[in-house]
Design a protein around this motif. Structure first.
Motif, PDB file in Angstrom:
ATOM      1  N   VAL A 154    -109.890 -38.334  -5.659  1.00 33.99           N
ATOM      2  CA  VAL A 154    -109.379 -37.785  -6.912  1.00 33.99           C
ATOM      3  C   VAL A 154    -109.892 -38.624  -8.070  1.00 33.99           C
ATOM      4  CG1 VAL A 154    -107.302 -37.238  -8.241  1.00 33.99           C
ATOM      5  CG2 VAL A 154    -107.290 -36.954  -5.757  1.00 33.99           C
ATOM      6  N   ASN A 155    -110.321 -37.947  -9.127  1.00 33.83           N
ATOM      7  CA  ASN A 155    -110.749 -38.583 -10.370  1.00 33.83           C
ATOM      8  C   ASN A 155    -109.532 -38.707 -11.277  1.00 33.83           C
ATOM      9  OD1 ASN A 155    -111.770 -39.056 -13.010  1.00 33.83           O
ATOM     10  ND2 ASN A 155    -113.714 -38.077 -12.509  1.00 33.83           N
ATOM     11  N   ALA A 156    -109.072 -39.930 -11.495  1.00 34.02           N
ATOM     12  CA  ALA A 156    -107.825 -40.145 -12.231  1.00 34.02           C
ATOM     13  C   ALA A 156    -107.890 -39.612 -13.652  1.00 34.02           C
ATOM     14  CB  ALA A 156    -107.482 -41.632 -12.250  1.00 34.02           C
ATOM     15  N   LEU A 157    -109.064 -39.653 -14.277  1.00 39.69           N
ATOM     16  CA  LEU A 157    -109.164 -39.266 -15.687  1.00 39.69           C
ATOM     17  C   LEU A 157    -109.079 -37.765 -15.891  1.00 39.69           C
ATOM     18  CD1 LEU A 157    -109.398 -41.100 -18.176  1.00 39.69           C
ATOM     19  CD2 LEU A 157    -109.799 -42.249 -16.006  1.00 39.69           C
ATOM     20  N   TRP A 158    -109.211 -36.977 -14.821  1.00 40.74           N
ATOM     21  CA  TRP A 158    -108.985 -35.539 -14.939  1.00 40.74           C
ATOM     22  C   TRP A 158    -107.558 -35.184 -14.533  1.00 40.74           C
ATOM     23  CZ3 TRP A 158    -111.408 -31.617 -17.206  1.00 40.74           C
ATOM     24  CH2 TRP A 158    -112.721 -31.822 -17.643  1.00 40.74           C
ATOM     25  N   LEU A 182    -116.783 -37.162 -18.109  1.00 44.69           N
ATOM     26  CA  LEU A 182    -117.984 -36.356 -18.315  1.00 44.69           C
ATOM     27  C   LEU A 182    -118.850 -36.229 -17.066  1.00 44.69           C
ATOM     28  CD1 LEU A 182    -119.033 -37.661 -21.854  1.00 44.69           C
ATOM     29  CD2 LEU A 182    -117.774 -35.572 -21.300  1.00 44.69           C
ATOM     30  N   ALA A 183    -118.887 -37.290 -16.248  1.00 46.17           N
ATOM     31  CA  ALA A 183    -119.833 -37.274 -15.121  1.00 46.17           C
ATOM     32  C   ALA A 183    -119.287 -37.949 -13.875  1.00 46.17           C
ATOM     33  CB  ALA A 183    -121.139 -37.945 -15.547  1.00 46.17           C
ATOM     34  N   GLY A 184    -117.987 -38.179 -13.807  1.00 43.31           N
ATOM     35  CA  GLY A 184    -117.419 -38.881 -12.669  1.00 43.31           C
ATOM     36  C   GLY A 184    -117.306 -38.005 -11.429  1.00 43.31           C
ATOM     37  N   PRO A 185    -117.046 -38.613 -10.280  1.00 43.51           N
ATOM     38  CA  PRO A 185    -116.909 -37.856  -9.033  1.00 43.51           C
ATOM     39  C   PRO A 185    -115.623 -37.053  -8.993  1.00 43.51           C
ATOM     40  CG  PRO A 185    -116.323 -40.157  -8.680  1.00 43.51           C
ATOM     41  CD  PRO A 185    -116.835 -40.061 -10.090  1.00 43.51           C
ATOM     42  N   VAL A 221    -104.877 -36.128   3.305  1.00 47.56           N
ATOM     43  CA  VAL A 221    -105.952 -35.169   3.059  1.00 47.56           C
ATOM     44  C   VAL A 221    -105.514 -34.127   2.035  1.00 47.56           C
ATOM     45  CG1 VAL A 221    -107.053 -35.480   5.291  1.00 47.56           C
ATOM     46  CG2 VAL A 221    -105.246 -33.770   5.051  1.00 47.56           C
ATOM     47  N   GLY A 222    -104.219 -33.975   1.854  1.00 45.28           N
ATOM     48  CA  GLY A 222    -103.688 -33.058   0.852  1.00 45.28           C
ATOM     49  C   GLY A 222    -103.406 -33.789  -0.442  1.00 45.28           C
ATOM     50  N   GLY A 223    -102.761 -33.092  -1.371  1.00 49.90           N
ATOM     51  CA  GLY A 223    -102.393 -33.738  -2.614  1.00 49.90           C
ATOM     52  C   GLY A 223    -102.101 -32.745  -3.712  1.00 49.90           C
ATOM     53  N   TYR A 224    -101.573 -33.278  -4.812  1.00 52.21           N
ATOM     54  CA  TYR A 224    -101.296 -32.513  -6.036  1.00 52.21           C
ATOM     55  C   TYR A 224    -102.127 -33.163  -7.138  1.00 52.21           C
ATOM     56  CZ  TYR A 224     -98.622 -30.803 -10.101  1.00 52.21           C
ATOM     57  OH  TYR A 224     -98.242 -30.245 -11.307  1.00 52.21           O
ATOM     58  N   PHE A 225    -103.179 -32.500  -7.557  1.00 50.66           N
ATOM     59  CA  PHE A 225    -104.154 -33.117  -8.441  1.00 50.66           C
ATOM     60  C   PHE A 225    -105.027 -32.018  -9.050  1.00 50.66           C
ATOM     61  CE2 PHE A 225    -105.787 -32.686  -4.217  1.00 50.66           C
ATOM     62  CZ  PHE A 225    -107.036 -32.112  -4.407  1.00 50.66           C
ATOM     63  N   ALA A 244    -100.003 -49.805 -10.010  1.00 53.26           N
ATOM     64  CA  ALA A 244     -99.451 -51.103  -9.630  1.00 53.26           C
ATOM     65  C   ALA A 244    -100.010 -51.570  -8.285  1.00 53.26           C
ATOM     66  CB  ALA A 244     -97.926 -51.029  -9.569  1.00 53.26           C
ATOM     67  N   HIS A 245    -100.351 -50.615  -7.409  1.00 46.02           N
ATOM     68  CA  HIS A 245    -100.888 -50.950  -6.075  1.00 46.02           C
ATOM     69  C   HIS A 245    -102.348 -51.373  -6.155  1.00 46.02           C
ATOM     70  CE1 HIS A 245    -101.754 -50.624  -1.790  1.00 46.02           C
ATOM     71  NE2 HIS A 245    -102.717 -49.749  -2.060  1.00 46.02           N
ATOM     72  N   GLU A 246    -103.157 -50.596  -6.866  1.00 43.25           N
ATOM     73  CA  GLU A 246    -104.567 -50.923  -7.074  1.00 43.25           C
ATOM     74  C   GLU A 246    -105.042 -50.229  -8.340  1.00 43.25           C
ATOM     75  OE1 GLU A 246    -107.120 -47.633  -4.671  1.00 43.25           O
ATOM     76  OE2 GLU A 246    -106.364 -49.275  -3.440  1.00 43.25           O
ATOM     77  N   PHE A 247    -105.603 -50.986  -9.271  1.00 41.35           N
ATOM     78  CA  PHE A 247    -106.040 -50.387 -10.533  1.00 41.35           C
ATOM     79  C   PHE A 247    -107.418 -49.779 -10.316  1.00 41.35           C
ATOM     80  CE2 PHE A 247    -107.734 -50.372 -14.890  1.00 41.35           C
ATOM     81  CZ  PHE A 247    -106.744 -49.610 -15.481  1.00 41.35           C
ATOM     82  N   SER A 248    -107.424 -48.504  -9.953  1.00 41.02           N
ATOM     83  CA  SER A 248    -108.657 -47.795  -9.641  1.00 41.02           C
ATOM     84  C   SER A 248    -108.575 -46.405 -10.250  1.00 41.02           C
ATOM     85  CB  SER A 248    -108.843 -47.703  -8.125  1.00 41.02           C
ATOM     86  OG  SER A 248    -109.833 -46.777  -7.784  1.00 41.02           O
ATOM     87  N   LEU A 249    -109.656 -45.965 -10.881  1.00 35.78           N
ATOM     88  CA  LEU A 249    -109.670 -44.651 -11.514  1.00 35.78           C
ATOM     89  C   LEU A 249    -110.285 -43.576 -10.627  1.00 35.78           C
ATOM     90  CD1 LEU A 249    -110.525 -45.596 -15.208  1.00 35.78           C
ATOM     91  CD2 LEU A 249    -108.309 -45.283 -14.126  1.00 35.78           C
ATOM     92  N   VAL A 250    -110.748 -43.948  -9.450  1.00 33.99           N
ATOM     93  CA  VAL A 250    -111.169 -42.999  -8.429  1.00 33.99           C
ATOM     94  C   VAL A 250    -110.544 -43.458  -7.123  1.00 33.99           C
ATOM     95  CG1 VAL A 250    -113.096 -41.954  -7.187  1.00 33.99           C
ATOM     96  CG2 VAL A 250    -113.363 -42.541  -9.601  1.00 33.99           C
ATOM     97  N   THR A 251    -109.801 -42.566  -6.479  1.00 38.48           N
ATOM     98  CA  THR A 251    -109.066 -42.960  -5.278  1.00 38.48           C
ATOM     99  C   THR A 251    -109.172 -41.883  -4.216  1.00 38.48           C
ATOM    100  OG1 THR A 251    -106.882 -43.553  -4.406  1.00 38.48           O
ATOM    101  CG2 THR A 251    -106.915 -41.984  -6.221  1.00 38.48           C
ATOM    102  N   ASP A 252    -109.174 -42.311  -2.947  1.00 36.61           N
ATOM    103  CA  ASP A 252    -109.144 -41.339  -1.844  1.00 36.61           C
ATOM    104  C   ASP A 252    -107.809 -41.374  -1.107  1.00 36.61           C
ATOM    105  OD1 ASP A 252    -109.271 -43.703  -0.439  1.00 36.61           O
ATOM    106  OD2 ASP A 252    -111.086 -43.205   0.690  1.00 36.61           O
TER     107      ASP A 252
END
Length: 545
Positions: free
Chosen positions: A65-69, A244-247, A453-457, A49-57
């Motif tokens: 973080v790669n959202a699709l993983w 398959l090849a995302g960051p 800098v931390g996270g659960y992912f 809802a904040h930003e539609f992004s599939l890769v976020t820092d």
């Protein structure tokens, strides 16, 4: 149409009743017996809802973080965004948890339209699938992605129209199948892999049982397949490329091959998610993976279907049996103990992406097979098969949900002082099911005004090919040593250098432990600012750069 609406309304009524404990405080408590995954899903709903992004820092800064993983459920994030933006992400999570079984049950009732004649039978079968032990277990574990078990019945309905009925528009059916698979890629990729595997098994069983029909349908299937692949790539090409090849994707297998294998004992032993159960013995897997209960009545019904059932019933039993074996994983477990017996699930370890799926999650397909059997059996009851009716009643009774759904606190306190900062936290963010991810809620409440800098992912960084949560660092090691063991052996200078190297500009501490606060002051060179519920420590040297 009124009958269909009544069916959906009945599913919704059951879902609301079972989750009634969250209705009194839908913004302050979350569905589930554990909080970690609930917090993770809530974070992703808020992020979408904040930003539609599939890769976020916003987590794991600066790698991201790669959202699709991860269990980012972006499609649900979009659908629930109006709730998130008005009532908050916790309310959106709870709405999603309540609606998931309802939509899944409705999809099942629709899918059985060409298989089961009786509307009542279809409604019962849909309800059985919607509130099955599989769904109930994942309700308890707060797995929003898995209680939305919509894809399997949708694929069943489309496959029946394409593989069994005479397909008049194979291109359209193929395109609709590709659309369903593509949308699932935007919801949760594991269920996509599970659905494709189920389609393959069903097609193989049908081809073996009806080889002549399979040969006749081959030209239509080729056309449907081309339309399916083309539509899928159009809808899901981008998320598939990130998988398959995302960051920031994991560079090694995520889990042990045995993780998430179903326990053989669970087949006949109900756990506390059903109303009729005894003491739950030790079983393989966590509580979310212990939803594979079938029961004696299911086995009797399957045996009757094999002996006296029609073609549809027999195909359902064989398909369900194959999937049940695969759900047991690569090795056999009984009461949590490996028996040293290799199983056919070994072959899945060599299939890309499918190898990452916890085998027990194939139980959703077994559950669907049971629902189909029940629908077909109720059709026979209408024709006078009284004994079959008694078996179905026994099955339904043993699958009745326990009134055991729980909620956990969902604390959300904003930290406006952290706006624009890169933040380290203590306690550190972990995947612990009981409060480990709580600092993520403060970031949500702050409107994602700062990065963590931390996270659960699930992901990686340049030093770690696989991360399930952020790696320990010198600051966290020093804080843990002081809080837990009273040790002062760690070097504050090294911890400060590490924080600066990772771009940290503030440390947030939600602990009043004097040793931790003293350690943080020595590392940051800041006396700290008292906040509501914690402390903020700026890193002046970092801020001057």
């Amino acid at each position: 149409m009124p009958a269909r609406l009544l069916t959906v309304a009945s599913y919704l009524a059951v879902s609301l009743f079972l989750q009634r404990r969250v209705l009194g405080d839908p913004t302050g408590r979350a569905v589930g017996r554990v909080s970690g995954d609930a917090t993770g899903f809530t974070w992703w709903l808020a992020h979408t809802a904040h930003e539609f992004s599939l890769v976020t820092d916003l987590q794991n800064y600066p790698t991201g973080v790669n959202a699709l993983w991860n269990t980012s459920v972006p499609l649900l994030g979009l659908l629930l965004a109006p709730v998130t933006l008005t009532a908050g992400a916790t309310a959106a999570f709870n709405v999603g948890m309540i609606l998931g079984p309802v939509v899944s049950g409705a999809a099942t009732a629709w899918a059985l339209g060409g298989i089961v004649r009786s509307r009542i039978a279809r409604a019962v079968a849909g309800g059985l699938y919607a509130f099955s032990p599989f769904v109930l277990a994942h309700w308890q574990a707060a797995h929003l992605n898995l209680v939305w078990a919509v894809l399997p019945p949708v694929l069943l309905g489309l496959a029946h129209r394409l593989l069994v009925r005479e397909p008049t528009r194979p291109w359209l059916l193929g395109a609709l199948t590709g659309l369903a698979l593509g949308l699932q890629a935007w919801l949760y990729t594991q269920t996509l892999a599970v659905g494709v595997l189920g389609l393959v098994v069903l097609a193989a069983v049908l081809a073996a049982r009806l080889p002549r029909r399979a040969r006749q349908r081959l030209p239509a299937l080729v056309r449907a397949g081309l339309a399916c692949v083309g539509t899928f790539l159009l809808v899901a090409g981008y998320p598939l490329s990130l998988v398959l090849a995302g960051p920031a994707r994991p560079q090694t297998p995520i889990r042990s091959p045995d993780y998430g294998s179903a326990d053989l004992a669970n087949t006949l032993t109900p756990t506390w998610v059903t109303a009729l159960h005894g003491a739950t013995p030790t079983m393989q897997g966590n509580l979310g993976e212990q939803g594979g209960y079938l029961g004696l009545a299911v086995l009797v019904l399957a045996a009757v279907a094999l002996v006296r059932g029609g073609t549809a019933a027999r195909i359902t039993v064989v398909t369900g049996a194959i999937l049940w074996v695969l759900a047991l994983g690569p090795r056999l477990y009984l009461h949590g103990r490996a028996l040293g017996v290799d199983l056919p699930g070994q072959v899945l370890l060599h299939v890309p992406l499918v190898a990452e799926v916890e085998p027990a999650r194939l139980q959703v397909l077994v559950t669907l097979a049971v629902a189909v059997l029940v629908g077909l059996a109720l059709d026979r009851v209408r024709a006078g098969a009284g004994v079959v009716g008694l078996v179905v009643v026994a099955l339904v009774v043993t699958w009745l949900p326990a009134d055991a759904q729980r909620t956990t606190p969902a604390p959300a306190r904003a930290v406006p002082e952290a706006a624009g900062q890169v933040v380290e936290t203590w306690p550190r963010i972990t995947g612990d099911w009981y409060g480990g991810a709580d600092p993520l809620r403060a970031q949500i409440a702050s409107g994602f005004a700062y990065r963590l800098v931390g996270g659960y992912f699930i992901g990686s960084d340049p030093e770690h090919p696989l991360l399930i949560e952020s790696a320990w660092n010198p600051y966290q090691q020093g804080a843990a040593a002081r809080e837990l063991w009273g040790s002062t052996a760690t070097d504050p200078g090294a911890a400060a250098a590490d924080l600066r190297a990772r771009g940290v500009t503030m440390v947030l501490v939600t602990s009043d432990d004097a040793a931790v606060l003293d350690w943080t002051r020595r590392v940051t060179g800041s006396s700290g600012t008292r906040l509501d519920g914690g402390w903020a420590f700026a890193l002046p040297a970092t801020l001057q750069r």
